[in-house]
Design a protein around this motif. Sequence first.
Motif, PDB file in Angstrom:
ATOM      1  N   GLY A   1      -3.850 126.366  59.087  1.00 18.78           N
ATOM      2  CA  GLY A   1      -2.870 124.898  60.074  1.00 18.78           C
ATOM      3  C   GLY A   1      -4.224 124.052  60.188  1.00 18.78           C
ATOM      4  N   HIS A   2      -5.743 123.970  60.429  1.00 16.98           N
ATOM      5  CA  HIS A   2      -6.463 122.801  60.754  1.00 16.98           C
ATOM      6  C   HIS A   2      -7.204 122.733  58.972  1.00 16.98           C
ATOM      7  CE1 HIS A   2      -5.930 122.230  64.781  1.00 16.98           C
ATOM      8  NE2 HIS A   2      -6.109 123.793  64.868  1.00 16.98           N
ATOM      9  N   GLY A   3      -6.992 123.192  58.391  1.00 13.96           N
ATOM     10  CA  GLY A   3      -7.114 122.911  56.505  1.00 13.96           C
ATOM     11  C   GLY A   3      -6.515 122.925  55.676  1.00 13.96           C
ATOM     12  N   TRP A   4      -5.471 123.804  55.332  1.00 12.22           N
ATOM     13  CA  TRP A   4      -4.999 123.257  54.057  1.00 12.22           C
ATOM     14  C   TRP A   4      -3.756 121.655  54.761  1.00 12.22           C
ATOM     15  CZ3 TRP A   4      -3.841 123.587  48.925  1.00 12.22           C
ATOM     16  CH2 TRP A   4      -2.567 123.305  48.847  1.00 12.22           C
ATOM     17  N   GLU A   5      -2.692 122.059  55.450  1.00 18.86           N
ATOM     18  CA  GLU A   5      -2.263 121.979  55.696  1.00 18.86           C
ATOM     19  C   GLU A   5      -2.599 119.997  56.191  1.00 18.86           C
ATOM     20  OE1 GLU A   5       1.165 122.786  55.810  1.00 18.86           O
ATOM     21  OE2 GLU A   5       0.877 123.681  55.409  1.00 18.86           O
TER      22      GLU A   5
END
Length: 238
Positions: free
Chosen positions: A40-44
Amino acid sequence: MKRRLVETGDGSHSLYVDELKEHYHSWNGALEESRHVYLGHGWEVVKTRFSPEAPLHVLEIGLGTGLNALLTLLAADREIYYTAIEAYPVTPEEAAVLNYPELIGEAGAREAFTDLHAAPLNSWHELRPGFHLYKHTGLIEDYTAENEFHLVYFDAFAPNKQPHLWENPIFANMHRAMQAGARLTTYCAKGAVRRSLQALGFQVTRQPGPPGKREMLVADRVAQTPPDEAPEATKPTQ
């Protein structure tokens, strides 16, 4: 390193290290934590910053059970080069009893998870078309790279268990290894960690944490090079 299987709050498994008295994931939910902190807070976020036509390079500090790698593989919409550092790799036999693929419920998840843990060490392996995996078995403190990564999953054991992994030299290596615009994301929210990252030139923000944690940190590389004389940050405490 002796490990045993445990169940976390969302029904997903984790491993517990008796020697460190530490879980590999949040006791409140391994799967929810990985989805929130790293996807959620990295890849996306990072996938929107760079061209979908070019490969994304991901570095994971602490491959652990392989949950973050599996979720990234299943979410991938472009070519990925995924480097994971792990000094004590989980064995295929340990991975076989972890229940992430069944809880995720996607076709092919179990096969991909099995193949992930069976992949060779210390060499590139195309786990799935377009998803390249390198499982590096050295120590985090010995790993170096230069302007390579778009995304770093910093998932080492907690600062009160392995404090040397949360200090300036490690984060300076991460800064050098990341491209401008790259992001480091971690479950940790300690003030000493935040100050260390800021001293090295990262733009650091607190974000709502996963279940059981009020906050977490994300750190974006906005400068091309870290300051020449980054001040020593206070060491993390328990």
